[in-house]
Design a protein around this motif. Structure first.
Motif, short mmCIF file in Angstrom:
data_model
loop_
_atom_site.label_atom_id
_atom_site.label_comp_id
_atom_site.label_asym_id
_atom_site.label_seq_id
_atom_site.Cartn_x
_atom_site.Cartn_y
_atom_site.Cartn_z
N MET A 57 -44.66 51.06 104.88
CA MET A 57 -45.78 51.39 105.89
C MET A 57 -46.32 52.86 105.82
O MET A 57 -45.46 53.69 105.53
N PHE B 79 -47.91 54.56 113.88
CA PHE B 79 -47.36 54.98 112.31
C PHE B 79 -46.47 56.00 112.67
O PHE B 79 -46.54 56.93 113.75
N GLU C 65 -43.06 56.39 100.99
CA GLU C 65 -44.21 55.51 101.46
C GLU C 65 -45.49 56.33 101.37
O GLU C 65 -45.65 57.54 101.24
N GLU D 224 -54.43 51.85 108.44
CA GLU D 224 -54.46 50.30 108.11
C GLU D 224 -54.93 49.66 107.13
O GLU D 224 -54.27 48.96 106.50
N ASP E 154 -52.17 50.16 104.55
CA ASP E 154 -51.12 49.33 104.51
C ASP E 154 -51.47 47.97 103.98
O ASP E 154 -50.80 47.08 103.49
N GLU F 197 -51.38 48.03 100.28
CA GLU F 197 -49.87 47.83 99.87
C GLU F 197 -49.50 46.49 99.79
O GLU F 197 -48.68 45.92 99.11
N LYS F 198 -49.62 45.60 100.92
CA LYS F 198 -49.49 44.24 101.00
C LYS F 198 -49.95 43.45 99.94
O LYS F 198 -49.15 42.68 99.33
#
Length: 134
Positions: free
Chosen positions: A1, A23, A39, A124, A127, A130-131
């Motif tokens: 995250m 966050f 991260e 966001e 994130d 990254e997903k």
């Protein structure tokens, strides 16, 4: 995250960053040893008058040079005062050139609701990316 890494000498940047919910946040300073991040993050760095500028830029550079931090930094947010004209957000502009990291946004003082929404949106998006990558 994704998380936020920031520097705050006067507390203005800290107040801005603390308006962003959901966050993790990590404050850097010349009093702390740089840590290696694991991260992706956005770095929020203010610009101050010349007598404290050296400490701010040096602390940010040391942090970015630690481990893979420069590669994990996905963008820079600059804080400052527009009355300083060309020196508005000068610190992140220099870091951008030194480390090839994009300047995403500049804000004044503690930031407006739009500035908070812009930082939240950028985090966001990191994130989401990254997903997809994992």
């Amino acid at each position: 995250m994704a998380c936020i890494v920031y520097y705050s000498l006067t507390g203005q940047t800290r107040k801005f960053v603390n308006k962003v919910a959901g966050f993790d946040k990590y404050e850097i300073s010349s009093d702390k040893e740089a840590i290696e991040m694991t991260e992706p993050f956005i770095m929020v760095i203010p610009s101050y008058e010349s007598h404290v500028y050296g400490d701010v830029i040096e602390t940010a550079e040391e942090f970015l040079e630690c481990g893979d931090n420069a590669q994990l930094c996905k963008g820079l947010f600059g804080g400052g005062n527009r009355n300083f004209a060309q020196l508005f957000c000068v610190t992140v502009k220099e870091l951008s050139v030194l480390f090839d990291i994009p300047v995403l946004h500049g804000f004044e003082f503690q930031g407006s609701p739009l500035d908070v929404a812009t930082l939240t949106k950028e985090l966001e998006e990191i994130d989401q990316y990254e997903k997809i990558e994992h």
